[in-house]
Design a protein around this motif. Structure first.
Motif, PDB file in Angstrom:
ATOM      1  N   SER A  49       0.829  -1.207   0.000  1.00  0.00           N
ATOM      2  CA  SER A  49       0.000   0.000   0.000  1.00  0.00           C
ATOM      3  C   SER A  49       0.863   1.257   0.000  1.00  0.00           C
ATOM      4  N   GLN A  50       1.930   1.260   0.782  1.00  0.00           N
ATOM      5  CA  GLN A  50       2.838   2.406   0.808  1.00  0.00           C
ATOM      6  C   GLN A  50       3.521   2.595  -0.540  1.00  0.00           C
ATOM      7  N   ALA A  51       3.913   1.491  -1.168  1.00  0.00           N
ATOM      8  CA  ALA A  51       4.585   1.583  -2.468  1.00  0.00           C
ATOM      9  C   ALA A  51       3.645   2.147  -3.529  1.00  0.00           C
ATOM     10  N   THR A  80       1.058  20.868 -15.303  1.00  0.00           N
ATOM     11  CA  THR A  80      -0.012  21.871 -15.341  1.00  0.00           C
ATOM     12  C   THR A  80       0.539  23.259 -15.059  1.00  0.00           C
ATOM     13  N   ARG A  81       1.402  23.359 -14.049  1.00  0.00           N
ATOM     14  CA  ARG A  81       1.993  24.660 -13.720  1.00  0.00           C
ATOM     15  C   ARG A  81       2.850  25.190 -14.866  1.00  0.00           C
ATOM     16  N   LEU A  82       3.594  24.293 -15.533  1.00  0.00           N
ATOM     17  CA  LEU A  82       4.418  24.714 -16.666  1.00  0.00           C
ATOM     18  C   LEU A  82       3.534  25.210 -17.812  1.00  0.00           C
ATOM     19  N   GLU A  83       2.445  24.493 -18.079  1.00  0.00           N
ATOM     20  CA  GLU A  83       1.539  24.879 -19.161  1.00  0.00           C
ATOM     21  C   GLU A  83       0.837  26.199 -18.874  1.00  0.00           C
ATOM     22  N   MET A  84       0.617  26.500 -17.600  1.00  0.00           N
ATOM     23  CA  MET A  84      -0.053  27.746 -17.222  1.00  0.00           C
ATOM     24  C   MET A  84       0.909  28.932 -17.176  1.00  0.00           C
ATOM     25  N   GLY A  85       2.198  28.653 -17.382  1.00  0.00           N
ATOM     26  CA  GLY A  85       3.157  29.744 -17.454  1.00  0.00           C
ATOM     27  C   GLY A  85       3.833  30.086 -16.145  1.00  0.00           C
ATOM     28  N   ASP A  86       3.811  29.183 -15.175  1.00  0.00           N
ATOM     29  CA  ASP A  86       4.491  29.422 -13.901  1.00  0.00           C
ATOM     30  C   ASP A  86       5.994  29.468 -14.151  1.00  0.00           C
ATOM     31  N   THR A  87       6.620  30.578 -13.829  1.00  0.00           N
ATOM     32  CA  THR A  87       8.044  30.743 -14.116  1.00  0.00           C
ATOM     33  C   THR A  87       8.945  30.009 -13.126  1.00  0.00           C
ATOM     34  N   SER A  88       8.392  29.528 -12.002  1.00  0.00           N
ATOM     35  CA  SER A  88       9.214  28.808 -11.032  1.00  0.00           C
ATOM     36  C   SER A  88       9.403  27.344 -11.428  1.00  0.00           C
ATOM     37  N   VAL A  89       8.678  26.881 -12.437  1.00  0.00           N
ATOM     38  CA  VAL A  89       8.780  25.496 -12.899  1.00  0.00           C
ATOM     39  C   VAL A  89       9.516  25.485 -14.234  1.00  0.00           C
ATOM     40  N   THR A  90      10.551  24.671 -14.308  1.00  0.00           N
ATOM     41  CA  THR A  90      11.295  24.573 -15.554  1.00  0.00           C
ATOM     42  C   THR A  90      10.875  23.332 -16.327  1.00  0.00           C
ATOM     43  N   LEU A  91      11.160  23.350 -17.599  1.00  0.00           N
ATOM     44  CA  LEU A  91      10.833  22.208 -18.453  1.00  0.00           C
ATOM     45  C   LEU A  91      11.621  20.974 -18.016  1.00  0.00           C
ATOM     46  N   SER A  92      12.861  21.161 -17.636  1.00  0.00           N
ATOM     47  CA  SER A  92      13.674  20.010 -17.218  1.00  0.00           C
ATOM     48  C   SER A  92      13.128  19.371 -15.941  1.00  0.00           C
ATOM     49  N   ASP A  93      12.669  20.174 -14.976  1.00  0.00           N
ATOM     50  CA  ASP A  93      12.058  19.621 -13.762  1.00  0.00           C
ATOM     51  C   ASP A  93      10.814  18.808 -14.110  1.00  0.00           C
ATOM     52  N   THR A  94      10.032  19.323 -15.037  1.00  0.00           N
ATOM     53  CA  THR A  94       8.796  18.649 -15.432  1.00  0.00           C
ATOM     54  C   THR A  94       9.098  17.328 -16.130  1.00  0.00           C
ATOM     55  N   VAL A  95      10.048  17.339 -17.042  1.00  0.00           N
ATOM     56  CA  VAL A  95      10.398  16.119 -17.771  1.00  0.00           C
ATOM     57  C   VAL A  95      10.989  15.080 -16.828  1.00  0.00           C
ATOM     58  N   ILE A  96      11.841  15.502 -15.919  1.00  0.00           N
ATOM     59  CA  ILE A  96      12.440  14.573 -14.962  1.00  0.00           C
ATOM     60  C   ILE A  96      11.369  13.968 -14.055  1.00  0.00           C
ATOM     61  N   ALA A  97      10.443  14.790 -13.581  1.00  0.00           N
ATOM     62  CA  ALA A  97       9.363  14.282 -12.719  1.00  0.00           C
ATOM     63  C   ALA A  97       8.486  13.294 -13.486  1.00  0.00           C
ATOM     64  N   ARG A  98       8.219  13.588 -14.756  1.00  0.00           N
ATOM     65  CA  ARG A  98       7.395  12.687 -15.562  1.00  0.00           C
ATOM     66  C   ARG A  98       8.104  11.353 -15.790  1.00  0.00           C
ATOM     67  N   GLU A  99       9.391  11.389 -16.046  1.00  0.00           N
ATOM     68  CA  GLU A  99      10.152  10.151 -16.259  1.00  0.00           C
ATOM     69  C   GLU A  99      10.246   9.329 -14.976  1.00  0.00           C
ATOM     70  N   LYS A 100      10.435   9.995 -13.842  1.00  0.00           N
ATOM     71  CA  LYS A 100      10.462   9.270 -12.567  1.00  0.00           C
ATOM     72  C   LYS A 100       9.132   8.593 -12.297  1.00  0.00           C
ATOM     73  N   ALA A 101       8.044   9.291 -12.574  1.00  0.00           N
ATOM     74  CA  ALA A 101       6.715   8.707 -12.381  1.00  0.00           C
ATOM     75  C   ALA A 101       6.515   7.527 -13.330  1.00  0.00           C
ATOM     76  N   SER A 102       6.990   7.672 -14.554  1.00  0.00           N
ATOM     77  CA  SER A 102       6.851   6.606 -15.540  1.00  0.00           C
ATOM     78  C   SER A 102       7.640   5.365 -15.136  1.00  0.00           C
ATOM     79  N   VAL A 103       8.873   5.564 -14.689  1.00  0.00           N
ATOM     80  CA  VAL A 103       9.699   4.435 -14.265  1.00  0.00           C
ATOM     81  C   VAL A 103       9.101   3.754 -13.033  1.00  0.00           C
ATOM     82  N   ALA A 104       8.632   4.538 -12.091  1.00  0.00           N
ATOM     83  CA  ALA A 104       8.027   3.968 -10.883  1.00  0.00           C
ATOM     84  C   ALA A 104       6.774   3.180 -11.222  1.00  0.00           C
TER      85      ALA A 104
END
Length: 111
Positions: free
Chosen positions: A46-48, A64-88
């Motif tokens: 359950s924890q996993a 979503t934040r990147l698409e809305m134009g939030d300047t504190s979110v970078t494209l590289s952070d978004t891509v890395i987070a997406r890949e980590k989620a995909s691998v997990a």
């Protein structure tokens, strides 16, 4: 194939620091597991699954934040987070497949 639970836990905890995105979002599902020698399998599973869900939610939030134009979110952070989620998620699917395979093998054993 033998899997040592303590070494697996140590590896997961070492990867934990890499999972936290640099955009300031921390998934609430990340928490210290502690001593798992007495923990039951359902709780660990359950924890996993909760952890994978948190990674996917973080990835979605960053996108979503990147698409809305939030300047504190970078494209590289978004891509890395997406890949980590995909691998997990892929790892979770593989664990599920192995569990189903083991269950079928046990059920087919003669009594």
């Amino acid at each position: 194939m033998q899997i040592n639970p303590s070494s697996f836990l140590q590896e997961m905890q070492s990867l934990r620091s890499e999972i936290t995105p640099s955009a300031g979002l921390e998934p609430q599902v990340l928490r210290q597991v502690g001593n798992t020698s007495g923990a039951d399998f359902a709780s660990l599973l359950s924890q996993a699954v909760g952890h994978v869900n948190g990674l996917q939610q973080t990835s979605s939030n960053l996108a979503t934040r990147l698409e809305m134009g939030d300047t504190s979110v970078t494209l590289s952070d978004t891509v890395i987070a997406r890949e980590k989620a995909s691998v997990a998620f892929e790892a979770t699917v593989q664990v599920r497949n192995k569990l189903v395979e083991a269950y079928k093998e046990i059920m087919s054993m003669p009594v």
